[in-house]
Design an enzyme around this catalytic site. Sequence first.
Site, PDB file in Angstrom:
ATOM      1  N   ASP A  14      30.771  48.630  31.302  1.00 33.10           N
ATOM      2  CA  ASP A  14      29.426  48.385  31.833  1.00 33.10           C
ATOM      3  C   ASP A  14      28.317  48.821  30.878  1.00 33.10           C
ATOM      4  OD1 ASP A  14      30.816  47.634  34.173  1.00 33.10           O
ATOM      5  OD2 ASP A  14      30.740  49.675  34.935  1.00 33.10           O
ATOM      6  N   GLU A 174      26.593  40.424  40.551  1.00 36.04           N
ATOM      7  CA  GLU A 174      26.223  41.823  40.339  1.00 36.04           C
ATOM      8  C   GLU A 174      25.715  42.009  38.912  1.00 36.04           C
ATOM      9  OE1 GLU A 174      29.912  43.734  41.240  1.00 36.04           O
ATOM     10  OE2 GLU A 174      30.888  43.051  39.407  1.00 36.04           O
TER      11      GLU A 174
END
Length: 502
Positions: A14, A174
């Site tokens: 991420d 997301e």
Amino acid sequence: MKYKNPVISGFHPDPSICRVGEDFYLVNSTFEYFPGIAVFHSKDLVNWTQIGHCITRDKQMKLSKGQPNCTGLFAPTIRYADGIFYVICTNVSDDNTYGGNFIVWTENPRGEWSQPIYIDTPGIDPSLFFDEDGKVYYTGSHQGIYLCQLDPKTGELFSEKQYIWEGTGGCCPEGPHIYKKDGWYYLLISEGGTEYCHMITMARSKSITGPYEAYDKNPVLTNRSLDTPIKAVGHADIVEDGAGNWWAVCLGIRPLGYPFRHNLGRETMLLPVIWEEGQWPKFGKDGTLEAEVETDCLECVQIEKKGLYVDEFSSQELDNSWNFIYNPVSELWEVNGDGLVLYGNETSLSEADSIAWIGRRQEHYDCIARTQVTFDRKQDGEEAGITIYMNNRHHYEAALTRIDDQGYIIFRRQIGSLWKIERQIPYEKDQVVFELHCSKESYTFWYGVSKEELKFLGKGETDYLTTEVGGRFTGNYIGLYATGNGAKCKEGAKFKWFEYQV
């Protein structure tokens, strides 16, 4: 020049990136490991050095226990505005005091970060966008992508959340980020879940609140269904390098073989982006991520991280590469300038609770880790050693222990609910050197009185310590530990040094 992906290897998922002058800063998710939210620095986008963490103090944040690899600090975003670095993140937790979305800030990313500023918003994967008019916007993911205005210094919301896009139809929309370029607001998100169908899609609007028009050639980036060594590419962020060139960082995995399975976790990748005026950005090679990238836009040389890393624990603080599981308990460890001492408590390696354990990521398929441990075992059940650790239900270890009033060295494996000591060798000495050989096929343990006199101890398949078998969002750690397995250890286990060799 050519560079190879990943640019940050091992469990570093991420990624989010920002540039300040000629310096680039990047953050990663850390989940249940502490310190939390790793911070990296680079001058050239290819060679990165960890400079710290955002969550370093016990009073900043409590990490939830009991659900390995799927709670803790998810998907941070880093941004810079008016002399301040902001990181916004989610603590996925069952603790109402510390769980939820929050901001930390600092003027010096190499130093301490602020106490968390909590924000009353749902979902995960928050991001910040600083608009040209001085307004600051929050984007998040909760049954779609939503937007609201806020004050990043207080967390106060100035507007109700407004849903602006649901993606292109893939599951799990997301990881939203907004960028403004050539009069357009571009919205970048991930879809497909952080698995093998992962992809990046984009939409844009003339107004930040929408309506957003999806790119008719989405996804803009994916490696799904391709015969490439890097899979599950997604969760990207974009930065301009100061010379007019655009770049994206994203996560990806490198499977061991087929059927696909991976043990190092999701890693940080870099790829060029061509973003012409008024147009949609073009990622990588025809919307895919390559393992080796050739570019004329960088003039650096990628430094290959090979050689020997030695930690003699000679400082009063641990190196940035070390983590604890959950918040550390001060009574369970110390570094006194002459080694690391772990004071084993009742918690065993099979429990998801506070334990005398420190670990560093396995960052290479093929590597060797070794350590010297001295441990005077006073009672049955006490043990100390080295472990290759995915989580409390999937790990292999070599340890000094005591069974039926006799000293032993053991090799043990746990795979889910299956648990076995596979080798048990009488050993009355208090000191031993353990060595762990990691490869794509196996984890092999050795032991001896010195590095020069090692004997084979045991071996386990790498396949059983992979995310597809027993993990979720993290990767494997090489850990040093001590435990009394139901009782506190009478003495501490001293680790004189640790080596990691590639």
